[in-house]
Every structure is written in structure tokens, then in C-alpha cells.
Design a protein around this motif. Structure first.
Motif, PDB file in Angstrom:
ATOM      1  N   GLU B 585       0.814  -1.222   0.000  1.00 51.65           N
ATOM      2  CA  GLU B 585       0.000   0.000   0.000  1.00 51.65           C
ATOM      3  C   GLU B 585       0.844   1.267   0.000  1.00 51.65           C
ATOM      4  O   GLU B 585       0.324   2.372  -0.146  1.00 51.65           O
ATOM      5  CB  GLU B 585      -0.996  -0.004   1.173  1.00 51.65           C
ATOM      6  N   GLU B 586       2.143   1.131   0.158  1.00 49.63           N
ATOM      7  CA  GLU B 586       3.032   2.298   0.107  1.00 49.63           C
ATOM      8  C   GLU B 586       3.474   2.616  -1.324  1.00 49.63           C
ATOM      9  O   GLU B 586       4.183   3.585  -1.559  1.00 49.63           O
ATOM     10  CB  GLU B 586       4.287   2.061   0.952  1.00 49.63           C
ATOM     11  N   LEU B 587       3.039   1.766  -2.265  1.00 47.94           N
ATOM     12  CA  LEU B 587       3.546   1.934  -3.636  1.00 47.94           C
ATOM     13  C   LEU B 587       2.574   2.725  -4.508  1.00 47.94           C
ATOM     14  O   LEU B 587       1.375   2.837  -4.236  1.00 47.94           O
ATOM     15  CB  LEU B 587       3.785   0.558  -4.267  1.00 47.94           C
ATOM     16  N   GLU B 588       3.116   3.254  -5.584  1.00 51.14           N
ATOM     17  CA  GLU B 588       2.283   3.893  -6.608  1.00 51.14           C
ATOM     18  C   GLU B 588       2.857   3.552  -7.987  1.00 51.14           C
ATOM     19  O   GLU B 588       4.045   3.226  -8.109  1.00 51.14           O
ATOM     20  CB  GLU B 588       2.217   5.416  -6.412  1.00 51.14           C
ATOM     21  N   VAL B 594       6.985   1.636 -10.970  1.00 47.42           N
ATOM     22  CA  VAL B 594       6.362   1.366  -9.673  1.00 47.42           C
ATOM     23  C   VAL B 594       7.347   1.848  -8.620  1.00 47.42           C
ATOM     24  O   VAL B 594       8.532   1.472  -8.648  1.00 47.42           O
ATOM     25  CB  VAL B 594       6.073  -0.136  -9.493  1.00 47.42           C
ATOM     26  N   ARG B 595       6.874   2.728  -7.721  1.00 48.59           N
ATOM     27  CA  ARG B 595       7.815   3.324  -6.781  1.00 48.59           C
ATOM     28  C   ARG B 595       7.153   3.546  -5.418  1.00 48.59           C
ATOM     29  O   ARG B 595       5.926   3.458  -5.285  1.00 48.59           O
ATOM     30  CB  ARG B 595       8.347   4.647  -7.337  1.00 48.59           C
ATOM     31  N   VAL B 596       7.985   3.845  -4.448  1.00 48.39           N
ATOM     32  CA  VAL B 596       7.492   4.105  -3.099  1.00 48.39           C
ATOM     33  C   VAL B 596       7.039   5.566  -3.058  1.00 48.39           C
ATOM     34  O   VAL B 596       7.790   6.480  -3.429  1.00 48.39           O
ATOM     35  CB  VAL B 596       8.598   3.850  -2.059  1.00 48.39           C
ATOM     36  N   LYS B 597       5.777   5.757  -2.608  1.00 52.20           N
ATOM     37  CA  LYS B 597       5.205   7.108  -2.643  1.00 52.20           C
ATOM     38  C   LYS B 597       6.066   8.106  -1.867  1.00 52.20           C
ATOM     39  O   LYS B 597       6.332   9.213  -2.323  1.00 52.20           O
ATOM     40  CB  LYS B 597       3.800   7.090  -2.012  1.00 52.20           C
ATOM     41  N   ASP B 599       9.174   7.854  -1.102  1.00 49.31           N
ATOM     42  CA  ASP B 599      10.586   7.902  -1.502  1.00 49.31           C
ATOM     43  C   ASP B 599      10.723   7.441  -2.960  1.00 49.31           C
ATOM     44  O   ASP B 599      11.087   6.291  -3.251  1.00 49.31           O
ATOM     45  CB  ASP B 599      11.422   6.993  -0.580  1.00 49.31           C
ATOM     46  N   PRO B 600      10.387   8.338  -3.909  1.00 49.94           N
ATOM     47  CA  PRO B 600      10.355   7.946  -5.323  1.00 49.94           C
ATOM     48  C   PRO B 600      11.686   7.405  -5.843  1.00 49.94           C
ATOM     49  O   PRO B 600      11.729   6.793  -6.903  1.00 49.94           O
ATOM     50  CB  PRO B 600       9.971   9.246  -6.033  1.00 49.94           C
ATOM     51  N   SER B 601      12.759   7.583  -5.079  1.00 49.43           N
ATOM     52  CA  SER B 601      14.037   7.047  -5.561  1.00 49.43           C
ATOM     53  C   SER B 601      14.042   5.516  -5.485  1.00 49.43           C
ATOM     54  O   SER B 601      14.798   4.857  -6.189  1.00 49.43           O
ATOM     55  CB  SER B 601      15.199   7.622  -4.739  1.00 49.43           C
ATOM     56  N   ARG B 602      13.164   4.972  -4.598  1.00 48.45           N
ATOM     57  CA  ARG B 602      13.035   3.507  -4.551  1.00 48.45           C
ATOM     58  C   ARG B 602      11.994   3.126  -5.596  1.00 48.45           C
ATOM     59  O   ARG B 602      10.784   3.185  -5.365  1.00 48.45           O
ATOM     60  CB  ARG B 602      12.616   3.049  -3.161  1.00 48.45           C
ATOM     61  N   SER B 603      12.488   2.753  -6.777  1.00 47.08           N
ATOM     62  CA  SER B 603      11.604   2.643  -7.935  1.00 47.08           C
ATOM     63  C   SER B 603      12.066   1.519  -8.855  1.00 47.08           C
ATOM     64  O   SER B 603      13.270   1.234  -8.949  1.00 47.08           O
ATOM     65  CB  SER B 603      11.629   4.000  -8.680  1.00 47.08           C
ATOM     66  N   LEU B 604      11.085   0.879  -9.494  1.00 46.14           N
ATOM     67  CA  LEU B 604      11.407  -0.083 -10.557  1.00 46.14           C
ATOM     68  C   LEU B 604      10.697   0.362 -11.823  1.00 46.14           C
ATOM     69  O   LEU B 604       9.531   0.774 -11.772  1.00 46.14           O
ATOM     70  CB  LEU B 604      10.892  -1.482 -10.187  1.00 46.14           C
ATOM     71  N   ARG B 605      11.419   0.301 -12.957  1.00 45.50           N
ATOM     72  CA  ARG B 605      10.739   0.584 -14.210  1.00 45.50           C
ATOM     73  C   ARG B 605       9.592  -0.404 -14.358  1.00 45.50           C
ATOM     74  O   ARG B 605       9.642  -1.518 -13.826  1.00 45.50           O
ATOM     75  CB  ARG B 605      11.694   0.446 -15.422  1.00 45.50           C
ATOM     76  N   TRP B 606       8.544  -0.019 -15.079  1.00 47.05           N
ATOM     77  CA  TRP B 606       7.355  -0.864 -15.244  1.00 47.05           C
ATOM     78  C   TRP B 606       7.732  -2.277 -15.673  1.00 47.05           C
ATOM     79  O   TRP B 606       7.252  -3.251 -15.117  1.00 47.05           O
ATOM     80  CB  TRP B 606       6.409  -0.221 -16.255  1.00 47.05           C
ATOM     81  N   LYS B 607       8.597  -2.358 -16.649  1.00 48.90           N
ATOM     82  CA  LYS B 607       8.984  -3.665 -17.176  1.00 48.90           C
ATOM     83  C   LYS B 607       9.674  -4.506 -16.105  1.00 48.90           C
ATOM     84  O   LYS B 607       9.407  -5.711 -15.963  1.00 48.90           O
ATOM     85  CB  LYS B 607       9.936  -3.442 -18.363  1.00 48.90           C
TER      86      LYS B 607
END
Lengths: 335, 788
Positions: B585-588, B594-597, B599-607
């Protein structure tokens, strides 16, 4: 569409023989093919005349006027430099014909020979459609687009050409040809004489003898004192048949009318020449009042059927506006 | 807990923006394949022999000559001898042949004998004495008299004088008395003489008089009363792609059909029954459709015939597309609607009373009843509708069934009353908006916007343009409403491990932008670009979605797509969360990542995120409605205001539209551009039926005289003038959810244009279309009578 033979001669001498008894001439085909697909007509043979080069071309000579080959398309005619320069009224009228696609295919000869748009005819019930007990279907049925002049019967359709009234106002002649005819085979007559009101289902609305074809139309050179205009009352601004049309050609003597030709379209089974309207103009200068007097004269003999009284009003408006427009005066119309 | 509700404006990358339709290029370049374009090898041409008579009985059919013709592969009698035919153009025999001309030859070789019966095609005002009946009284006549509260003495006298043509049994008489019929009337029925019914049935069917409040008292005490005659003629749907279907049998148990339809998921059930095969054995296909407008929900008899002919021809594909004339004659009609109206207001201009006697025809069935008075709940009313049965192809739903007629009857009467009270109709209508119920606020928002876009205050004048010359200019307005709640819809959304997304739904895009809005909702929810999504529609093997009718598609498909996309996204979050060291639930999902709301630096590209799904793709079903996943994402009940600016040539009766303004609400707008396009299309269609369209039936033959596009006129580009569309958005609109838009904007143009013409020329032209004949007649006689 029913089966038919197709021939494509290269000279006009062959046409009459090929036409035989049950053939039809194919030029642009915009009317004929639709009639065949709707099974309104079923010629046994189509004689394609598009490869007869002598039927093409438009030429203008100051002394002789304009010669328009029967195969000239409406688009070529509308765009021709001489037509635009010497007969702008003709170019304008040609630009209002049907749609660009049709103007690119339809020919001047075909425009003169096209069949009426009467919906009883087009729905396969005959040009003089009759009820089971022999009454006119047009009179008994819905005649909102039918004739208001020349409608003594049994023909009640209206002549469909919008170019013919303008050409007739300008004094055009039509040349017909048949290899079967005597002498040169060419018959020339005033354009208006080529339109007739048929008296029976077997007659045509054109004075074409068996084997005869339109080869050209000639328009006399315009005089310095000619003022001409045409006005179409159309329900749609887009592609539509006029509900009434008037074409006028005025020979002026100073500010007074020396002589006039007033021709109405879409109000009678033929392009309708109104000597009454012309007479009302002679000797007068053009004003809204004289134009209105001529318009009233033009429809004085009109007889409405059960659904088309409004067309008398439209014909009057067309005549008045064409006259005022020819004289360069605002007609106040064109909503 | 998943959040299904529509996102806030701040977090909508695509929703509510201006996006070009996704299938625009394929359509504009001619690559889109319609049913008409389905031409497989070996295709047989189907043709239908149609009855030329408006009313007849089939006596005999001899198709032997046709069956023997070379190239003819199948002949199928569609209505056998003995059948009564009720309109010209009805189907009698179907033929399949190697090509169209052979099929036509075969049709001509079939000999059908008819017993021609009398026809009735007029929808002119019914005579006032239709209750008076000189023949024996039928059960319908009797019940009609009771419904209409004919005095008992009169009913009894009529029964005694005429006898009855039905035999009421004890149960009927008992039930009648129990339902309030006077015992003396029941006794008269019991004693009545029986007589055979007259052979000619009355074409008129009256509804009961509906009364509310005290109309007589309200009219007597009113400050102003206006009476008038209003209405609109029968029109057709005039689909650019005519109706049609192609059928083939890959095996003797399996049927594949290509069909031009608004009802992809609903075709198989309608085809299975007449063919006697399971619906599950029928695959229905359609990618593109050239117009339906309410006329393409059924496979129709000609469509069933393609399957029957194909079967008889060994399973080879057979296609029938209607010819233009058949399309106009039998494949769609909007009922006419006319009325004599009396309407009244008090001294403050408040509507107090309404009375109407309305009539119209929708073919043999009679046709629907327009909801009168339209929009305004006038406190005191008396109204009655008479449906006329005529011998013509039956009515089909035409965009906003019954509403355009109701608007043309009501909004005109209101404008005439406002004129009588010397009031600007904008002010008059504004003063009565409390009678519009739940849509009051919407109209209050919209009216000033429309007035400003039209420059109403500056251009409007009291009735009759007094400027010199034959051209008169005028303004008019109308209001409308519609429901539009989303239909049932199932959506399968699949996320593949490679990041690609696939959506399957057995819906159809009528050219409305259905494809585009499904993709917008999915892409917006998943935070990915539109072209990352493969949308598959137009195949009955996909999850079922409703018919596109009644403006229900947008609400339906966006709701099911939203729920599928939210669930798919949340399941993806659950797979991805461990890798991002976060709770799901912390993701967006934004910007194709897909990233942490927090802390957007913790992110994975969609693929990369999708690779966490595992080896197998994941498919999620979204549904509408779905009470287990609130809130409801769709809604119902929109409001719209339209204004027209016209010029009328009073010497010719020609009307030209200078400008139309449409202000429209449809809840949450998914795509502003396709929504505006939908309204523009409705305005053009509205101008057509206001000025040109009319299904003209010949009183003599009973046939349609203008089954073409020559004398059945549609507006061309030169006829439509300037058009301004304003979509209501933002607070008060967005939070209502998605509501369909196909019907509402086509309701008002007729009334708005009619009002503008009256404002221009000073008299009311009673009926649409506003032809030169009708305009000139109104000018001549002050608008009191109706022309053809």
C-alpha cells in the motif's frame, strides 16, 4: 443490374448502327448506370461514346461564340478560361451542379439528356405512373416536387438540368447527329426545342430520333450589352436539386431592357421559357418593382397541385433574384 | 483496501485530458475493416426478395426457376405462403449465389403471388371522434372507454346500440367488476349481443387520459395561456454502413458471423434459437461499424438468413449487406411525434398547467409515447397519447428514444408562452428551473455559459426580426436530459511478465471513442503510456459486455476496466513490494514505474516490476456493476443546454444554421476530445432532422418515396455552420462518475432550431423538418396550420 452488351466505337458514324432498337448511349454514366442499377431502365446494349474524340473539347471564336463538345465534363466546362471570361453565368451554374465527384464524370451532353428525378419514376413506377384504376399517381400521391407549369398532364415531373435553362437564356443551339439521317446527318435546333413534354409513357422528354446523339452545343457570342444571371433555390447548400431556378439574359439599351429571355428550371417538364416575364421587362429599367412584376408574370399561369403551392413562391423569388442579380443589384437573398 | 474510486484531478495523467482517438489513423487511412469489407475467398452473395406491397398476404411462392439457375447455391423462403405482410420491403425469400448479379437474376426469377390488402400510412392528426365506434365494440374498445373514464351511461348505450365483438366469460366480468367497472356496465356486457368484428381495424390506439393536479382550475386562474401545434415527422437512422451480416459454418455445428452491430455480446443468443444450435457454438466478430444509432441490436431476419443460406450452401460464407433503399425502408425508423398543446403560467412566469393531445406512429406497433411535458414537472397536467399503426417498417430505438419528440413538443410550447408574456426565454426558463428536479443545479450552471458562448444578450431580440430585407435572424434554445448509467460489463486485464498489458472485452466501438476511453482508464490507473496496452474487442469469445444503447457503454466499460486495472495494479504491488522493501500500500504506479510514494528514488521501471510476476501472466476480471467493490463508478441523469442561431429567407422559406452552442454534462469526462466529437456529431445529426430529414410514404402505394440520400437529405458540410461545444467538468461533475453521452446532445437541436426560426420570422413553424413549404405556409397563415 440486368445483363447487357457493351460496345465502344471510335467514330460517331458507328453509333447509330450500334444503338439499334434497344441500345443506350453511355457517356459519364452518372445517371444511366444509377437507373440501370435501380432497374428503372434495362438497355440491351450500351454504346460507350467516350472514345469518340470529335465529341470532346471547348472552343471559343469571337464571331461564332462557344462550341462545347458533348463529352466535355461539367468540371472541364466550369473551369474553361473562355467560359469563365465570356459566360461567367454558365461557369457559375456549372460549379453548382451536383458534387465535385459527379462534375468530374458527368458530361454536357448527358446533362441535357438526363432523366427526371420524379420519385415515382425512380422507384420504378413509370414516368407517368398510374394507379390500378388509371389515375395519375403523382396527382393522387405526394407531388411536393412536381411541376407547377406545363402540368396539364399526364406528365408532372420537372426537367432536371440546371444548365439547360442558362444555356437557353443565352440562345444556345444543340447539334444532333445520326449516320442514318439524310445529308450530313447533323440536325441543329434551338436548345429549347430539344425538350418536349411527353404525352404518353412511351414517349421521351427529349426530341431525339432513334439513333440520334448529341454532338455539341453552341452558344452565340455575348453582346456588349448582355446582362445574365441565374438563381437556384436549394434547400441544402450542399449537393441538392433546386426546388426552383430562374435564368435570365437581358439585352440592354442604356439603362432600359431592349429584350429579355427568362427561363425557369425545375418548375415544368421542360425548361420553361416565360415570354410573359420577358415582356414585362422590355422597355423598363431594372428595379425591385420591375423584377417583381416580371416574377409575377412568370408564374401567372402556374397551377399548383395538392402539395406544391410553395413552389410558385419559390419560382417568383428565383425570377426576381435572377433579374436583380443580372442587373448587378442586391437581391437580398441567399440566407 | 483497494481504492476503486476515480482518482483526484492531481493524479490523473490521462483521464480527463484531450486525447485523439486511438483508431483515428486506421479509419482515416481506410485500413479499418468493416463488416462490409469482409470478403473472404469463396464468399457467396446473398440477396433478399422483398414484398413490394405495404400490406398483403403471401398466396404462393415459386422459386423453382431460381433454384435451377447456374451459380445459385441456396434459396430459402423466409416467410411462407399465408403470411400477412405489414410493410413494403419486408423479406420474403433469400438467395445465395456466386456473385451479386447472379443473386439478383435469381431474385427476379422467383414468382410470388400476393393478395394485396388495404394499407394505411398517414400519421396526420387523428380525428377527434375516434372513440365513437359504429361497429360492434371490441375488447380493446371497451377497455379503452373504461381507461378513458367514458361515463357509464354512454358505455352502456354504446354496448346496447352496437353489440360486442368479444365473448366475456364469467371470470372476465368478475375481474372487471373487481377492478372498478360499474355493475350496471358489467350487466350490459353480460346482456350484450355478440357480433363479428369489423374487418378493418382502427389504426388508432389511445392511452388513458393522465391527469395530475387540477388543470382546469389552473388554466382558468393562469395569467397567460398559450396554445400551439408542434411535432416532428418520421425519420430513418440512415446508417452510412448499411445493416448486414456474413455467416459461415467451419463445421456443421459451429457458426462464425461477422455482423454490423451495436450488440456484439447479444447476437449469439438471438441467432442460436432460430438456428437450433447452442449459443456457445457461435462466434460473433466485428471490429468497426459505420453507424447504428439504435438500429443495430438484432441480427434481423436477413442476418439469420445468411446463416441459413450458408448452411444450405455447405457452410460457405454468405454475406448480405442491405442496399441503400432497403436500409431506408426497413432497417430503422424514429417514430413521429406531434401534439396540440395548451400551456399556462402565473403572473410571475411560473409554469402552472399543461394539456396535450399527442399522436405519432412507429410503424405497425404504433410507437412510443414521448415523455410530456419534457424536463419540467408542471404541477397541473392533463395528457393523452394516440399511437397510430401504419404500414411501414417498425420503429427502432433512435438516439434518445422519444426525447427529441418530447423536446420538440415541450420546449417550443414553453418558448411560445414566454413570447406571449414578453419574456426572454432564457429568463423564463431560468425562473422555472425548480421544476426540473435533481438537474436544477446543472441547468443553472449551464444556461449562463451557453448564453455567453452564443452572445445571447446581445443578439437576441423579441419575436420577429424587424430588420429590413427578406433574411431574418433569430435565436432559440432547448434543454434536455438522459439517464446513461453504465451497462453490465466484464473486463479481463492481463499483465504479462514482459510488461505488456492486454485487455479483452466483447464490446464494440460505434465510432464514439469506446476503444480510446478503455485504454485511457487502464493506462491512467497503471501509470503507463497508451501504446503499452493491447486492447482486444469485437469478438464474442471475450468477456461479455453490454449492448451499446441508451448511452450506457462509457459508464460500463470504464467501470469494469477501472476495477480490473486497480486489482491488477494492487496484485502487482504485492509482488513488487519485497523488492522495494516496502508494503504494497506504500507503492504507486506512475510514469511507467512502480515506486514508493514517500521515496520515489526507490523505484522499478514498469517492465522490471512486471518481471516480478513470475513466469505466468496474471489475468484479473473487473466487473460492472460490482457491489463488493464500491463505490459505484458510473451514474445517471445528465443535463444539457443548446442554443441555435439561424437565418431564414422569408421569400423562399430556406433556413440556414449560423451557429450552434452545446453545453453538456456527462459526469466525469474521460476524454474531452472524443466527448466533444460526440456532441459535434449529435449537433450535425440534429441539424439534419431539424431541417431536412423525413421518411416520406406514398399515400397511393404505401411505399417510401425517398429511400435514397437524394430526397432523404442529410446536412452537408456547407449546411452546419459554426459549432461550439462546452463540456462541464470539475467540482460537482467529476465526482458523479462516468455517464454516457450518445443520447443527450441529439435531443435539443430540433427544438432549439425551431425556436430560433420562430424568433427570426415571428411565427411558429409547427413541424420538423422545417422545409421551405412549411416555413412559407406558416408565414402565410401565422403558423396556425400544418403543411405536408
Amino acid at each position: 443490374m440486368r445483363p447487357f452488351e457493351y460496345v465502344s466505337p471510335t467514330n460517331k458514324e458507328q453509333v447509330a448502327i450500334l444503338l439499334g432498337e434497344r441500345g443506350s448511349i453511355l457517356a459519364g454514366g452518372t445517371d444511366l448506370l444509377a437507373l440501370m442499377k435501380d432497374d428503372v431502365v434495362a438497355p440491351e446494349r450500351l454504346v460507350n461514346i467516350k472514345h469518340i474524340d470529335s465529341l470532346r473539347g471547348i472552343s471559343y471564336q469571337p464571331g461564332n461564340g462557344l462550341r462545347i463538345g458533348a463529352l466535355t465534363t461539367i468540371a472541364e466546362f466550369a473551369e474553361d478560361a473562355n467560359v469563365r471570361r465570356y459566360y461567367p453565368v454558365l461557369a457559375d451554374a456549372a460549379n453548382e451542379v451536383a458534387s465535385p465527384q459527379i462534375r468530374n464524370l458527368a458530361t454536357i451532353g448527358g446533362n441535357m439528356c438526363q432523366r427526371p428525378r420524379c420519385w415515382y419514376f425512380r422507384n420504378g413506377m413509370g414516368l407517368m405512373a398510374k394507379t390500378a384504376d388509371g389515375k395519375s399517381m403523382v396527382l393522387a400521391g405526394d407531388n411536393r416536387y412536381a411541376a407547377i407549369l406545363g402540368n396539364a398532364g399526364p406528365a408532372y415531373f420537372v426537367s432536371p438540368s440546371t444548365l439547360a435553362p442558362v444555356l437557353i437564356a443565352l440562345g444556345a443551339k444543340i447539334r444532333l447527329y445520326s449516320a442514318k439521317a439524310a445529308g450530313s446527318g447533323v440536325r441543329e435546333l434551338p436548345l429549347e426545342k430539344s425538350f418536349v413534354i411527353p404525352k404518353s409513357e412511351n414517349e421521351l422528354e427529349h426530341d431525339l430520333k432513334p439513333g440520334e446523339m448529341v454532338i455539341e452545343i453552341v452558344v452565340p457570342p455575348p453582346s456588349q450589352d448582355l446582362k445574365a444571371a441565374s438563381y437556384e433555390v436549394r434547400q441544402r447548400a450542399a449537393f441538392d436539386w433546386p426546388l426552383a431556378q430562374a435564368s435570365v439574359a437581358l439585352e440592354m439599351d442604356g439603362s432600359a431592357v431592349k429584350s429579355a429571355r427568362v427561363v425557369l428550371g425545375h418548375v415544368a417538364p421542360i425548361p420553361w421559357i416565360s415570354p410573359e416575364a420577358a415582356q414585362a421587362l422590355v422597355g423598363k429599367s431594372i428595379s425591385p418593382d420591375t423584377a417583381m412584376a416580371a416574377a409575377n408574370a412568370a408564374v401567372a399561369q402556374a397551377k399548383p397541385l395538392s402539395h406544391n403551392k410553395y413552389k410558385i413562391t419559390l419560382a417568383k423569388a428565383a425570377v426576381k433574384r435572377a433579374i436583380l442579380s443580372a442587373a448587378g443589384q442586391s437581391a437580398g437573398g441567399a440566407a | 483496501m483497494s481504492e476503486y474510486k476515480w482518482p483526484d484531478p492531481a493524479t490523473r495523467p490521462l483521464l480527463g485530458k484531450r486525447i485523439s482517438r486511438v483508431d483515428g489513423p486506421v479509419k482515416a487511412s481506410g485500413r479499418a475493416k468493416y463488416t462490409y469489407d469482409y470478403n473472404p475467398n469463396g464468399l457467396l452473395a446473398g440477396k433478399i426478395l422483398r414484398c413490394p406491397h405495404a400490406h398483403a398476404r403471401i398466396v404462393s411462392i415459386d422459386s423453382s426457376a431460381a433454384e435451377k439457375m447456374a451459380g445459385v447455391k441456396a434459396v430459402k423462403v423466409l416467410q411462407p405462403p399465408g403470411t400477412e405482410i405489414f410493410w413494403a420491403g419486408d423479406e420474403v425469400v433469400g438467395v445465395a449465389a456466386v456473385d451479386e448479379s447472379t443473386a439478383e437474376d435469381a431474385i427476379r426469377a422467383i414468382n410470388v403471388q400476393y393478395e394485396v390488402l388495404p394499407h394505411f400510412v398517414s400519421d396526420a392528426e387523428p380525428p377527434t371522434n375516434i372513440g365513437a365506434n359504429n361497429g360492434p365494440i371490441s375488447r380493446d374498445d371497451f377497455e379503452d372507454m373504461e381507461d378513458n373514464q367514458v361515463p357509464d351511461e354512454q358505455v352502456i348505450a354504446s354496448i346496447k346500440a352496437n353489440g360486442i365483438s368479444f365473448k366475456p366469460d364469467d371470470k372476465y366480468l368478475k375481474d372487471a367488476q373487481a377492478s372498478g367497472v360499474d355493475p350496471k356496465v358489467v350487466a350490459a356486457l353480460r346482456a350484450a349481443k355478440y357480433a363479428e368484428a369489423k374487418t378493418s381495424r382502427s389504426p388508432y390506439k389511445k392511452t388513458a387520459v393522465q391527469k395530475q393536479g387540477d388543470p382546469d382550475k389552473a388554466f382558468t386562474s393562469a395569467a397567460a395561456v398559450s396554445e400551439g401545434l408542434y411535432g416532428a415527422s418520421c425519420i430513418t437512422h440512415c446508417c452510412l454502413e448499411t445493416h448486414g451480416m456474413a455467416s459461415e459454418w467451419p463445421s456443421d455445428k459451429d457458426l462464425v458471423v461477422h455482423v454490423s452491430t451495436q450488440n456484439l455480446s447479444g447476437i449469439a443468443p438471438q441467432v442460436s434459437e432460430p438456428l437450433g444450435i447452442p449459443a456457445g457454438n457461435i462466434q460473433v466478430l466485428q471490429q468497426y461499424i459505420g453507424g447504428g444509432f439504435g438500429s443495430k441490436f438484432s441480427p434481423d431476419r436477413w442476418g439469420i438468413a445468411t446463416a441459413q443460406l450458408s448452411k444450405a450452401a455447405g457452410g460457405k460464407p454468405v454475406k448480405i449487406m442491405l442496399e441503400r433503399d432497403s436500409e431506408q425502408k426497413v432497417a430503422g425508423m424514429r417514430p413521429s411525434g406531434f401534439a396540440r398543446v395548451k400551456i399556462a403560467a402565473d403572473k410571475d412566469g411560473k409554469l402552472v398547467a399543461w394539456e396535450s393531445r399527442s399522436w405519432g406512429t412507429g410503424g405497425v406497433g404504433g410507437g412510443g409515447t414521448p415523455p410530456l411535458p419534457y424536463i419540467f414537472e408542471i404541477p397541473n397536467q392533463r395528457k393523452q397519447h394516440i399511437a397510430i399503426s401504419t404500414n411501414q417498417g417498425s420503429a427502432r430505438a433512435w438516439r434518445a428514444p422519444n426525447h427529441p419528440q418530447a423536446a420538440v413538443i415541450t420546449m417550443t410550447a414553453i418558448e411560445d408562452l414566454a413570447t406571449k408574456m414578453n419574456m426572454d426565454p432564457v429568463d423564463f426558463i431560468t425562473g422555472n428551473l425548480e421544476l426540473t428536479g435533481p438537474r436544477e443545479k446543472i441547468y443553472r450552471d449551464e444556461l449562463p455559459i451557453a448564453a455567453e458562448l452564443m452572445d445571447w444578450k446581445k443578439i437576441w431580440h423579441s419575436r420577429g426580426d424587424k430588420s429590413p430585407g427578406p433574411i431574418k435572424r433569430g435565436l432559440g434554445l432547448s434543454l434536455h436530459t438522459w439517464g446513461g448509467r453504465g451497462h453490465n460489463s466484464d473486463c479481463d486485464l492481463t499483465i504479462h511478465p514482459d510488461g505488456s498489458v492486454e485487455i479483452k472485452m466483447a464490446t464494440q466501438d460505434l465510432g464514439t471513442g469506446c476503444r480510446t476511453i478503455i485504454m485511457i482508464v487502464a493506462a491512467d490507473t497503471l501509470g503507463i503510456p497508451l501504446d503499452n496496452i493491447k486492447l482486444l474487442i469485437g469478438d464474442s469469445r471475450y468477456p461479455v459486455s453490454g449492448a451499446s444503447g441508451g448511452s450506457t457503454t462509457s459508464g460500463g466499460v470504464t467501470s469494469s476496466t477501472r476495477r480490473a486495472a486497480v486489482d491488477a495494479r494492487d496484485q502487482l504491488f504485492a509482488k513488487v513490494a519485497p523488492a522495494l522493501k516496502a508494503q504494497p500500500e506504500e507503492l504507486e504506479a506512475v510514469n511507467a514505474a512502480v515506486r514508493v510514494k514517500s521515496d520515489p528514488s526507490r523505484s522499478l521501471r514498469w517492465k522490471e516490476a512486471c518481471a516480478k510476476i513470475g513466469a505466468m501472466p496474471m489475468t484479473i476480471r473487473g466487473k460492472n456493476p460490482d457491489k463488493s467493490k464500491p463505490p459505484d463508478l458510473t451514474n445517471s441523469g445528465v443535463g444539457g443546454v443548446q442554443m441555435a442561431d439561424v437565418s431564414v429567407d422569408t421569400e423562399t422559406g430556406i433556413v440556414r444554421v449560423n451557429k450552434m452552442v452545446a453545453v453538456q454534462d456527462c459526469g466525469l469526462v474521460v476524454d474531452v476530445k472524443t466527448a466533444e466529437s460526440q456532441v459535434l456529431g449529435a449537433l450535425i445529426m440534429g441539424i439534419s432532422y431539424a431541417l431536412y430529414e423525413e421518411k416520406i410514404l406514398d399515400p397511393v402505394s404505401g411505399r417510401m418515396l425517398n429511400p435514397n440520400m437524394e430526397f432523404y437529405r442529410l446536412a452537408g458540410i456547407a449546411d452546419i455552420g459554426e459549432m461550439k461545444v462546452h463540456m462541464m467538468t470539475g467540482k460537482g461533475y467529476d465526482e458523479r462518475g462516468v455517464i454516457g453521452l450518445a443520447e443527450p446532445p441529439v435531443v435539443s437541436p430540433g427544438a432549439a432550431i425551431s425556436n430560433a426560426v420562430a424568433n427570426a420570422i415571428g411565427v411558429r413553424v409547427p413541424f420538423l423538418p422545417l422545409t421551405p413549404a412549411r416555413v412559407l405556409e406558416a408565414l402565410e397563415n401565422g403558423g396556425t396550420h400544418a403543411a405536408v
